[in-house]
Motif scaffolding. Structure first.
Motif, PDB file in Angstrom:
ATOM      1  N   TYR A 135      -8.886   5.022  -6.731  1.00 36.62           N
ATOM      2  CA  TYR A 135      -7.837   4.035  -7.026  1.00 36.62           C
ATOM      3  C   TYR A 135      -8.401   2.619  -7.161  1.00 36.62           C
ATOM      4  O   TYR A 135      -7.769   1.757  -7.760  1.00 36.62           O
ATOM      5  CB  TYR A 135      -6.705   4.081  -5.986  1.00 36.62           C
ATOM      6  CG  TYR A 135      -5.474   3.363  -6.481  1.00 36.62           C
ATOM      7  CD1 TYR A 135      -4.666   3.937  -7.466  1.00 36.62           C
ATOM      8  CD2 TYR A 135      -5.134   2.088  -6.020  1.00 36.62           C
ATOM      9  CE1 TYR A 135      -3.554   3.272  -7.961  1.00 36.62           C
ATOM     10  CE2 TYR A 135      -4.026   1.427  -6.505  1.00 36.62           C
ATOM     11  CZ  TYR A 135      -3.240   2.009  -7.487  1.00 36.62           C
ATOM     12  OH  TYR A 135      -2.152   1.348  -7.994  1.00 36.62           O
ATOM     13  N   ARG A 171      -3.655   6.715  -0.367  1.00 34.19           N
ATOM     14  CA  ARG A 171      -4.508   7.660  -1.082  1.00 34.19           C
ATOM     15  C   ARG A 171      -5.895   7.814  -0.460  1.00 34.19           C
ATOM     16  O   ARG A 171      -6.490   8.883  -0.509  1.00 34.19           O
ATOM     17  CB  ARG A 171      -4.671   7.214  -2.539  1.00 34.19           C
ATOM     18  CG  ARG A 171      -3.388   7.235  -3.346  1.00 34.19           C
ATOM     19  CD  ARG A 171      -3.042   8.642  -3.741  1.00 34.19           C
ATOM     20  NE  ARG A 171      -1.777   8.702  -4.473  1.00 34.19           N
ATOM     21  CZ  ARG A 171      -1.292   9.835  -4.989  1.00 34.19           C
ATOM     22  NH1 ARG A 171      -1.967  10.955  -4.846  1.00 34.19           N
ATOM     23  NH2 ARG A 171      -0.132   9.827  -5.631  1.00 34.19           N
ATOM     24  N   GLU A 365      -6.078   8.088 -20.607  1.00 35.92           N
ATOM     25  CA  GLU A 365      -6.250   9.074 -19.538  1.00 35.92           C
ATOM     26  C   GLU A 365      -6.339   8.403 -18.163  1.00 35.92           C
ATOM     27  O   GLU A 365      -5.678   8.829 -17.206  1.00 35.92           O
ATOM     28  CB  GLU A 365      -7.515   9.890 -19.806  1.00 35.92           C
ATOM     29  CG  GLU A 365      -7.678  11.083 -18.880  1.00 35.92           C
ATOM     30  CD  GLU A 365      -8.903  11.925 -19.220  1.00 35.92           C
ATOM     31  OE1 GLU A 365      -9.426  12.578 -18.296  1.00 35.92           O
ATOM     32  OE2 GLU A 365      -9.337  11.918 -20.391  1.00 35.92           O
ATOM     33  N   GLU A 368      -2.911   6.805 -17.119  1.00 38.88           N
ATOM     34  CA  GLU A 368      -1.953   7.802 -16.645  1.00 38.88           C
ATOM     35  C   GLU A 368      -2.318   8.277 -15.238  1.00 38.88           C
ATOM     36  O   GLU A 368      -1.447   8.430 -14.371  1.00 38.88           O
ATOM     37  CB  GLU A 368      -1.904   8.989 -17.613  1.00 38.88           C
ATOM     38  CG  GLU A 368      -1.229   8.635 -18.944  1.00 38.88           C
ATOM     39  CD  GLU A 368      -1.228   9.798 -19.924  1.00 38.88           C
ATOM     40  OE1 GLU A 368      -1.925  10.811 -19.656  1.00 38.88           O
ATOM     41  OE2 GLU A 368      -0.539   9.683 -20.966  1.00 38.88           O
ATOM     42  N   ARG A 369      -3.595   8.503 -15.013  1.00 32.14           N
ATOM     43  CA  ARG A 369      -4.044   8.961 -13.690  1.00 32.14           C
ATOM     44  C   ARG A 369      -3.747   7.919 -12.613  1.00 32.14           C
ATOM     45  O   ARG A 369      -3.219   8.248 -11.539  1.00 32.14           O
ATOM     46  CB  ARG A 369      -5.554   9.257 -13.738  1.00 32.14           C
ATOM     47  CG  ARG A 369      -6.110   9.746 -12.421  1.00 32.14           C
ATOM     48  CD  ARG A 369      -7.619   9.973 -12.509  1.00 32.14           C
ATOM     49  NE  ARG A 369      -8.148  10.384 -11.219  1.00 32.14           N
ATOM     50  CZ  ARG A 369      -9.435  10.519 -10.935  1.00 32.14           C
ATOM     51  NH1 ARG A 369     -10.344  10.276 -11.880  1.00 32.14           N
ATOM     52  NH2 ARG A 369      -9.837  10.895  -9.737  1.00 32.14           N
ATOM     53  N   ASN A 371      -1.618   5.352 -12.785  1.00 34.64           N
ATOM     54  CA  ASN A 371      -0.171   5.150 -12.660  1.00 34.64           C
ATOM     55  C   ASN A 371       0.443   6.203 -11.741  1.00 34.64           C
ATOM     56  O   ASN A 371       1.292   5.897 -10.893  1.00 34.64           O
ATOM     57  CB  ASN A 371       0.500   5.218 -14.031  1.00 34.64           C
ATOM     58  CG  ASN A 371       0.188   4.001 -14.883  1.00 34.64           C
ATOM     59  OD1 ASN A 371      -0.378   3.019 -14.401  1.00 34.64           O
ATOM     60  ND2 ASN A 371       0.540   4.072 -16.160  1.00 34.64           N
ATOM     61  N   LYS A 372      -0.015   7.439 -11.893  1.00 38.79           N
ATOM     62  CA  LYS A 372       0.484   8.527 -11.047  1.00 38.79           C
ATOM     63  C   LYS A 372       0.090   8.287  -9.590  1.00 38.79           C
ATOM     64  O   LYS A 372       0.905   8.462  -8.677  1.00 38.79           O
ATOM     65  CB  LYS A 372      -0.094   9.854 -11.544  1.00 38.79           C
ATOM     66  CG  LYS A 372       0.502  11.071 -10.860  1.00 38.79           C
ATOM     67  CD  LYS A 372      -0.028  12.354 -11.475  1.00 38.79           C
ATOM     68  CE  LYS A 372       0.559  13.581 -10.786  1.00 38.79           C
ATOM     69  NZ  LYS A 372       0.014  14.842 -11.352  1.00 38.79           N
ATOM     70  N   MET A 373      -1.155   7.851  -9.366  1.00 42.66           N
ATOM     71  CA  MET A 373      -1.618   7.588  -8.006  1.00 42.66           C
ATOM     72  C   MET A 373      -0.844   6.437  -7.367  1.00 42.66           C
ATOM     73  O   MET A 373      -0.666   6.396  -6.145  1.00 42.66           O
ATOM     74  CB  MET A 373      -3.116   7.267  -8.015  1.00 42.66           C
ATOM     75  CG  MET A 373      -4.002   8.449  -8.353  1.00 42.66           C
ATOM     76  SD  MET A 373      -5.759   7.983  -8.453  1.00 42.66           S
ATOM     77  CE  MET A 373      -6.152   7.868  -6.701  1.00 42.66           C
ATOM     78  N   SER A 374      -0.388   5.513  -8.200  1.00 40.61           N
ATOM     79  CA  SER A 374       0.325   4.337  -7.683  1.00 40.61           C
ATOM     80  C   SER A 374       1.777   4.644  -7.332  1.00 40.61           C
ATOM     81  O   SER A 374       2.465   3.799  -6.754  1.00 40.61           O
ATOM     82  CB  SER A 374       0.300   3.210  -8.715  1.00 40.61           C
ATOM     83  OG  SER A 374       1.261   3.442  -9.730  1.00 40.61           O
ATOM     84  N   GLY A 375       2.252   5.812  -7.734  1.00 39.31           N
ATOM     85  CA  GLY A 375       3.652   6.144  -7.509  1.00 39.31           C
ATOM     86  C   GLY A 375       4.513   5.893  -8.729  1.00 39.31           C
ATOM     87  O   GLY A 375       5.743   5.829  -8.630  1.00 39.31           O
ATOM     88  N   GLY A 376       3.880   5.728  -9.882  1.00 36.85           N
ATOM     89  CA  GLY A 376       4.628   5.609 -11.124  1.00 36.85           C
ATOM     90  C   GLY A 376       4.670   4.227 -11.739  1.00 36.85           C
ATOM     91  O   GLY A 376       5.328   4.013 -12.757  1.00 36.85           O
ATOM     92  N   ASP A 378       3.241   1.006 -13.876  1.00 38.15           N
ATOM     93  CA  ASP A 378       2.265   0.745 -14.935  1.00 38.15           C
ATOM     94  C   ASP A 378       1.311  -0.322 -14.388  1.00 38.15           C
ATOM     95  O   ASP A 378       1.468  -1.519 -14.631  1.00 38.15           O
ATOM     96  CB  ASP A 378       2.969   0.260 -16.208  1.00 38.15           C
ATOM     97  CG  ASP A 378       2.020   0.116 -17.389  1.00 38.15           C
ATOM     98  OD1 ASP A 378       0.781   0.165 -17.170  1.00 38.15           O
ATOM     99  OD2 ASP A 378       2.487  -0.051 -18.527  1.00 38.15           O
TER     100      ASP A 378
END
Length: 408
Positions: A135, A171, A365, A368-369, A371-376, A378
């Motif tokens: 992260y 994380r 890529e 997206e990875r 952003n997902k780790m951050s909880g959505g 941007d």
């Protein structure tokens, strides 16, 4: 009065053997002017007595990668200052065992050893730490930060909690505390000694450059045709000297403190992504501290951010010589390193080649990875926007400190 003996490494270790490495490093960091054996021994004795006067609630190991009392006067990233301030502000409730000079961990594995609990606090670049804690990569999008002032502004910003610090805790079990702030460029080796000072991006195209542990930095380098190659640090200096590689990506403070300057010809201020030498701690260790001590840790980190904001800017000019006409006593001047400052038009050209704003596809890529780790969130867009809340030409000294853990 007898003449005092000039201090060498052997003398330093003799004193450390008697009074302890941390007390000796603290004493050396606080001394002004030339260090002598006798002077440091006196200061280390007094420091050790003061530190041993009370029984600590907890002793924390601080793995500071390659940092020591010497190179922290070249790159003022504040690790010894932070450790001393923690002991002082907690009235000895926290005792810090400072272990630098790569003795317990290095740039690539300090974060891992912190996560494992081998060390409690650590310092390394966020870029080198990203291999074990991905992260950290949110800081490394190309040209997300336009200036060092923008970097400091973000680390003070209350939104850095949700965007960066909270995901690091959740994380990776890392409580991010504070960071020095620089932007990375290309440090060109002796092959460029007889060439004109670089003024355009085109002059760098096709060069072969050592890349550090950064994951996103490689994307930017590839997009600018800078041919990133992973080379062990032990081989990097000789490669630059012999011309086996053209350059290395890093920041100017690092080039100076890591003794790269003797094999460099030019420091190109490309400013293409973060060079952030941060200090953080194992979050489980932090959570075990009494609430009052936790508050002090955050307050000292806040003060340490201000220390680097002030002292590193001074050191860049007065010690490193990271300016086009460095003073004669600076590291760059003594080693004949020319600072190549690119025009705004050239920086924009580089930005259009590699930044997610102008060339989004190669970054999809990772975006997206993360952003997902951050909880959505941007995260790139959010941090990019925050970094532009202040004028592009803001001076670092003009950035107002804020306690990031308190709401705006």
């Amino acid at each position: 009065m007898s003449k005092e003996t000039k201090l060498d490494r052997r003398g330093f270790l003799r004193i450390a053997g008697r009074y302890g490495l941390t007390s000796t490093a603290f004493a050396a960091a606080g001394m002004l002017g030339p260090l002598t054996f006798e002077g440091l021994a006196r200061a280390a004795s007094q420091t050790a007595d003061a530190r041993n006067a009370s029984t600590p609630l907890m002793t924390l190991k601080f793995g500071a990668s390659g940092f020591n009392e010497g190179n922290l006067k070249i790159q003022e990233s504040g690790q010894l200052w932070f450790a001393q301030a923690l002991e002082r502000r907690t009235n000895g409730a926290l005792k810090i065992e400072f272990i630098g000079s790569n003795q317990i961990c290095n740039q690539l594995d300090c974060v891992k050893k912190a996560q494992q609990g081998i060390v409690d606090i650590f310092s390394a670049s966020t870029q080198n730490s990203a291999g074990s804690a991905p992260y950290y990569n949110v800081l490394d999008f190309a040209y997300m930060f336009p200036s060092r002032a923008a970097q400091h502004y973000f680390f003070y910003h209350p939104k850095s909690e949700k965007l960066f610090r909270e995901p690091m805790r959740k994380r990776h079990n890392i409580q991010f505390l504070y960071s020095h702030c620089e932007l990375r460029g290309l440090m060109l080796g002796k092959k460029f000694a007889d060439r004109p000072t670089v003024t355009t991006i085109e002059e760098l195209a096709g060069t072969k450059n050592r890349v550090t542990g950064t994951q996103l930095g490689r994307i930017a380098m590839q997009l600018m045709n800078l041919n990133p190659v992973p080379i062990a640090w032990e081989e990097t200096l000789d490669g630059l000297k012999q011309g086996l590689i053209d350059g290395a990506e890093t920041w100017m403070g690092a080039a100076a403190y890591a003794n790269m300057a003797p094999v460099l010809a030019q420091a190109v201020d490309l400013k293409f992504f973060c060079g952030t030498e941060h200090t953080a701690m194992n979050n489980a260790t932090y959570e075990k501290l009494p609430p009052a001590i936790q508050d002090i840790v955050l307050e000292v980190a806040y003060d340490a951010q201000q220390y680097t904001q002030r002292e590193q800017e001074r050191a860049l000019i007065e010690v490193v010589g990271a300016v086009p006409n460095p003073g004669p006593d600076t590291v760059f001047a003594k080693n004949g390193v020319r600072v190549a400052t690119l025009s705004d038009a050239e920086i924009l050209k580089a930005e259009k080649m590699c930044s997610p704003e102008y060339n989004p596809e190669p970054w999809v890529e990772w975006r997206e990875r993360l952003n997902k780790m951050s909880g959505g969130q941007d995260v790139y867009k959010e941090i990019f926007t925050i970094a532009r809340e202040i004028p592009r030409d803001s001076a670092v000294a003009d950035v107002k400190p804020r306690r990031w853990w308190q709401s705006a």
